[in-house]
Enzyme design. Sequence first.
Site, PDB file in Angstrom:
ATOM      1  N   HIS A   1      31.673  31.357  37.844  1.00 45.00           N
ATOM      2  CA  HIS A   1      32.327  32.658  37.734  1.00 45.00           C
ATOM      3  C   HIS A   1      31.327  33.672  37.199  1.00 45.00           C
ATOM      4  O   HIS A   1      30.539  33.371  36.301  1.00 45.00           O
ATOM      5  CB  HIS A   1      33.544  32.585  36.810  1.00 45.00           C
ATOM      6  CG  HIS A   1      34.516  33.695  37.056  1.00 45.00           C
ATOM      7  ND1 HIS A   1      35.514  33.608  37.995  1.00 45.00           N
ATOM      8  CD2 HIS A   1      34.636  34.923  36.508  1.00 45.00           C
ATOM      9  CE1 HIS A   1      36.208  34.737  38.017  1.00 45.00           C
ATOM     10  NE2 HIS A   1      35.689  35.556  37.120  1.00 45.00           N
TER      11      HIS A   1
ATOM     12  N   ASP B   1      47.170  36.878  34.344  1.00 41.56           N
ATOM     13  CA  ASP B   1      45.905  37.541  34.690  1.00 41.56           C
ATOM     14  C   ASP B   1      46.096  38.486  35.866  1.00 41.56           C
ATOM     15  O   ASP B   1      45.510  39.566  35.902  1.00 41.56           O
ATOM     16  CB  ASP B   1      44.807  36.513  35.008  1.00 41.56           C
ATOM     17  CG  ASP B   1      43.459  37.198  35.211  1.00 41.56           C
ATOM     18  OD1 ASP B   1      43.060  37.992  34.333  1.00 41.56           O
ATOM     19  OD2 ASP B   1      42.811  36.997  36.248  1.00 41.56           O
TER      20      ASP B   1
ATOM     21  N   ARG C   1      44.272  46.491  33.373  1.00 37.97           N
ATOM     22  CA  ARG C   1      43.004  46.799  32.683  1.00 37.97           C
ATOM     23  C   ARG C   1      42.121  47.675  33.554  1.00 37.97           C
ATOM     24  O   ARG C   1      41.427  48.568  33.082  1.00 37.97           O
ATOM     25  CB  ARG C   1      42.263  45.502  32.335  1.00 37.97           C
ATOM     26  CG  ARG C   1      42.875  44.753  31.168  1.00 37.97           C
ATOM     27  CD  ARG C   1      42.293  43.354  31.054  1.00 37.97           C
ATOM     28  NE  ARG C   1      40.862  43.363  30.901  1.00 37.97           N
ATOM     29  CZ  ARG C   1      40.045  42.447  31.444  1.00 37.97           C
ATOM     30  NH1 ARG C   1      40.523  41.460  32.167  1.00 37.97           N
ATOM     31  NH2 ARG C   1      38.743  42.521  31.260  1.00 37.97           N
TER      32      ARG C   1
ATOM     33  N   SER D   1      40.712  36.429  30.749  1.00 40.64           N
ATOM     34  CA  SER D   1      40.877  36.567  32.187  1.00 40.64           C
ATOM     35  C   SER D   1      40.097  35.481  32.938  1.00 40.64           C
ATOM     36  O   SER D   1      40.638  34.793  33.822  1.00 40.64           O
ATOM     37  CB  SER D   1      40.387  37.962  32.584  1.00 40.64           C
ATOM     38  OG  SER D   1      40.213  38.077  33.962  1.00 40.64           O
TER      39      SER D   1
ATOM     40  N   LYS E   1      41.849  31.689  34.595  1.00 38.36           N
ATOM     41  CA  LYS E   1      41.774  31.351  36.032  1.00 38.36           C
ATOM     42  C   LYS E   1      41.097  30.000  36.221  1.00 38.36           C
ATOM     43  O   LYS E   1      41.526  29.176  37.012  1.00 38.36           O
ATOM     44  CB  LYS E   1      40.962  32.419  36.790  1.00 38.36           C
ATOM     45  CG  LYS E   1      41.681  33.735  36.978  1.00 38.36           C
ATOM     46  CD  LYS E   1      40.975  34.630  37.992  1.00 38.36           C
ATOM     47  CE  LYS E   1      39.811  35.411  37.449  1.00 38.36           C
ATOM     48  NZ  LYS E   1      40.126  36.510  36.553  1.00 38.36           N
TER      49      LYS E   1
HETATM   50  N1  URA Z   1      35.927  38.732  35.864  1.00 40.24           N
HETATM   51  C1  URA Z   1      37.198  38.374  35.594  1.00 40.24           C
HETATM   52  O1  URA Z   1      37.745  37.478  36.225  1.00 40.24           O
HETATM   53  N2  URA Z   1      37.847  39.018  34.630  1.00 40.24           N
HETATM   54  C2  URA Z   1      37.288  39.999  33.898  1.00 40.24           C
HETATM   55  O2  URA Z   1      37.936  40.520  33.022  1.00 40.24           O
HETATM   56  C3  URA Z   1      35.953  40.384  34.190  1.00 40.24           C
HETATM   57  C4  URA Z   1      35.297  39.721  35.189  1.00 40.24           C
END
Ligand code: URA
Length: 444
Positions: free
Chosen positions: A82, A161, A168, A183, A187
Amino acid sequence: MNPLELIRKKRNRGTLSYEELNSLITGYVDGRIPDYQMAAFLMAVYFQKMDFEETAHLVDIMVHSGKVIDLSLIPGIKVDKHSTGGVGDKVSLILAPMVAACGVPVPMISGRGLGHTGGTLDKLESIPGFRTNLSIEEYKSVLRDVGVVMIGQTDDLVPADKKMYALRDVTATVECIPLIAGSIMSKKLAEGMDALVLDVKTGRGAFMHSEADAIELAKTLIALGERFGKKTIGFITDMNQPLGCTVGNWLEVVECIECMQGKDVPDLMEVTYVLGGAMLMLGGKAKTIDEGTNRCREAVHNGKALQKFKEMVKRQGGQLSYIEKPASYPQSKHCVEITSTSSGDIDNIDALEIGFASALLGAGRMKVNDAIDPKAGILLKKKVGDTVQIGETLAVLYSDNENVLNNVKHRVAMAFSIATEPSAESPLIHAIIDELGIHPWHGT
Ligand code: URA
């Protein structure tokens, strides 16, 4: 519990208990708490932060706002990656099929564009027909059969999320370590991965502008990974100029296809190979990152990464004809070239400005429900370190909206800075961080 009191407690630097946070987040997910109260709470967190325990509670509550996928019946160590968000950051589109082609299953829940940064889901959805909202059963079966699957948050999967991310994005509450950590880790923990590689970006186009903040974010994410029993390592990588030569959803997909066909876009492929090498190491298919990196290079050069990408696109409903013939994709109504007004060496391309410009052209959202124009964006003809002559093209802008295009031209031109002396090269990958600490990165 009264949301007003909880917002006030956070605003006044209080620490919320698990029960208090749970009542806010679950109330928001099931619609009892309105957007305006959650927006106020997010802004309070932005200013007053959360300590590690509170952040870990936030992650846990967000994970359990929906279902948690069990992938234990699918063989292999499942590894995901990620990024904390960047401009032109299309790494996942090459990396996930490349790593899967090397035998490591890659389950991936990604996000949409956030602020000035692009999102993997928007890029994938620029492929006509591509579905990012698979059911959990479909998700498992694509992973089992193809070895890689890429989806988004749904009403079933990390709905907290899904809602908070969108809020956000339009309330200036993105650049906040506990909220980013909540966040990302929610995930990743919900998707069923066993191990995680993080690309923590730093620089103008990142949410963490300073290296110190990026390191703090990386350490928080890694500590959360450990807390939830998932091996996690991170890289601090540069995001001062956009990654690669394209910014905008379909433009980025095309660049990825070309790279998987063997085109060398040096910065993009360096990050992709190193992160891929680390994923192979965590997935037990390489002893070291170097060995993994070499295997990843091979998977691109022998065409297996592209083959895997096509398999995934097909299984998720995308029309393969556009992957095979990208030129058949609809074109933007308008395009304009930005040319250089001086000669010299490009010493900076402001990724933040390019990210905003691309979003204005139609590649990103200004409001929650804005539609994306998949064709819109920016093609960079020059990168930092390149030499340029007066009148040479720096970038090409694409949009269906001529007025916006004309307004954005100046902004993109100003994002390039040209020096008369060549400037010192700065490293793309700054450091690697694991549970033992931060180590300088010397390259592969
Ligand atoms: N990537 C994400 O999944 N969430 C964030 O808040 C920032 C980057």
